[in-house]
Design an enzyme around this catalytic site. Structure first.
Site, PDB file in Angstrom:
ATOM      1  CD  GLU A  26      19.819 -40.953  83.403  1.00 43.11           C
ATOM      2  OE1 GLU A  26      18.605 -41.139  83.255  1.00 43.11           O
ATOM      3  OE2 GLU A  26      20.676 -41.659  82.878  1.00 43.11           O
ATOM      4  CD  GLU A  28      22.788 -44.925  84.836  1.00 41.84           C
ATOM      5  OE1 GLU A  28      22.072 -45.176  83.845  1.00 41.84           O
ATOM      6  OE2 GLU A  28      22.347 -44.470  85.898  1.00 41.84           O
TER       7      GLU A  28
END
Ligand code: PNW
Length: 483
Positions: A201, A389
């Site tokens: 991320e 995720e």
């Protein structure tokens, strides 16, 4: 047969939402339908995920030095209740039990992250044997339990030494050191680990770390510098891709775990779908688009104007290096509609009544698990996508009988799995799913006040208690289907 299956999936998807399907006389019997309910291929990869600073603890053991998160968490007012990751859920010591817990869950894979400051406590130079040895032990324990290790090399815990010495992600030095660190880890683990993620991320440690200051190191720099930070981060990814392949002792697969803005058309009609596709590419221009195309989009550079980052054509080649798979961290939707303006799309803000989970930012929009893989294939031709995720926070309470009945998390998971199944059954290249998270842990600025686990952790005693969602996930994995 295929059509019938798809019909079942649609009907069952509606049933999962509590809608009446109005199935006609041609529909199968309820028993047959439940047998067919969103069944995944046998090859589908079921996993769970965590990250080093969020679970390990042992912050100053065996030669580990501070990361920017250790420093940031100690600054007053940064993290809820002044919590830190000093102890977290103590996985550094409790990994043997945690691996058994994964085994009982039936997951085929565990996505963990390697803490850079354990392996290179000063960011570069001297490698810490005891640091890398921990990951060797963890990987061995996973393999012994029949669980495939997937290693992420950076999940935000930058060595503080690099922040102090080089300005952290403001400097290309850090990108270069990241490549060296990635190569070192690949050399040491690649005999046992065959899947590596470079970075987790981008926006969370670039924009939030150096722009809004809401994550470590907590700086609020002007746009020009933030854009340079972003560039250093994608460059680091590219350097690591090359370094991992060069250092690995046998062929390994390399990818990324990114949380792009996930563009969901407001309705599934051609103009809105096309708008969402355009938005997906443009709204992710500095990160995902740069990595998958090896260039910044013209519109993005134009918007940045004089604040655009400095880069070379060589940088862009490195950034765009071939990937074996793309991981998507999926939490919230961004709704897109077609628009007559020059970009052709508009972002529709969430109305105040739009439902979210226990974290205010976590809006409920299960279609992200369908549109993520589809956009990746349609826009960039990606042929292997994993959900690296997906999961949610919930206000988990221990019931008088000692159980945690997290029906809201089960609702979240079930509806997302229905959409994942839709993606797979339509032929979009979705190959695996990692649930975030295996257990409650240090949730960054929220400290331990937001729980994302399917195992409840008593942070006083470190006891792990399976929530209803753990039971749910175990059943889903066992049947390879939505339950
Ligand atoms: C991810 N958003 O972060 C991280 O990879 C995990 O470490 C974290 O615990 C998990 O999601 C839950 O927060 C995100 O605002 C944080 O869209 C914020 C967002 C997305 C992902």
């Amino acid at each position: 047969m295929r059509t019938t299956r798809r019909t079942f999936a649609t009907l069952s998807g509606a049933a999962a939402l509590g809608l009446t399907t109005g199935a006609g006389p041609a529909a199968a019997s309820p028993a047959a339908r439940s047998k067919e309910y969103c069944r995944f291929p046998d090859s589908f990869l079921w996993g769970s995920a965590t990250a080093s600073y969020q679970v390990e603890g042992a912050a100053s053991e065996d030669g580990r030095k501070p990361s920017v998160w250790d420093t940031y968490a100690r600054q007053p007012g940064r993290v809820a209740m002044g919590h830190t990751g000093d102890v977290a859920v103590d996985q550094y010591h409790r990994y043997p039990q945690d691996v058994q817990l994964m085994k009982s869950l039936g997951v085929k894979t565990y996505r963990f992250s390697v803490a850079w400051p354990r392996v290179f406590p000063d960011g570069s130079g001297h490698a810490n044997e005891k640091g890398i040895a921990y990951y060797e032990r963890l990987v061995d324990a996973l393999l012994a339990a029949g669980i495939e290790p997937y290693a992420t090399l950076f999940h935000w815990d930058l060595p503080q030494a690099l922040e102090d010495r080089a300005g952290g992600w403001r400097s290309r030095e850090t990108s270069k050191y990241f490549g060296e660190y990635a190569g070192f880890v690949a050399r040491r683990l690649s005999d046992r680990v065959s899947h590596f993620f470079t970075i987790n991320e981008f926006s969370c440690f670039t924009d939030e770390g150096y722009g809004s200051g809401t994550k470590a190191p907590g700086l609020k720099l002007p746009a020009r510098q933030v854009n340079q930070v972003r560039h250093c981060a994608v460059l680091a990814h590219g350097l690591a891709v090359g370094a991992i392949r060069a250092a690995a002792r046998r062929p390994v697969l390399v990818g990324i775990a990114e949380n792009p803005t996930l563009c969901v058309p407001v309705m599934e009609t051609e103009p809105h779908i096309a708008a969402a596709r355009r938005a997906m590419r443009e709204l992710n221009a500095p990160f995902l688009t740069a990595v998958l195309e090896g260039r910044y989009t013209g519109a993005d550079l134009e918007a940045a104007g004089k604040d655009a980052p400095e880069f070379t054509p060589e940088d862009m080649k490195t950034i765009g290096g071939r990937l074996d798979f793309v991981g998507l961290n999926c939490y919230s939707p961004t709704h897109i509609r077609a628009d007559a303006g020059p970009s052709g799309f508009a972002v529709v803000p969430h109305p105040s009544s739009y439902p979210h989970m226990a974290s205010g930012w976590l809006y409920f929009g299960p279609e992200i698990l369908y549109w993520g893989p589809r956009h990746l294939k349609e826009i960039w031709g990606v042929s292997n996508v994993m959900i690296t995720e997906n999961g949610c926070s919930a206000d988990d309470q221990l019931a008088p009988d000692g159980h945690v009945y997290d029906t809201d998390r089960v609702m979240y998971l079930r509806n997302h799995l229905v959409q994942a199944h839709r993606a797979v059954s339509e032929g979009w290249p979705l190959t695996g799913y990692f649930l975030w998270s295996l257990m409650d842990n240090f949730e960054w600025g929220d400290g331990y006040t937001k729980r994302f686990g399917i195992y409840y952790v008593n942070f006083e005693t470190q006891e792990r208690i399976p929530k209803l969602s753990a039971e749910y996930y175990r059943e889903a994995i066992r049947r390879r289907a939505v339950v």
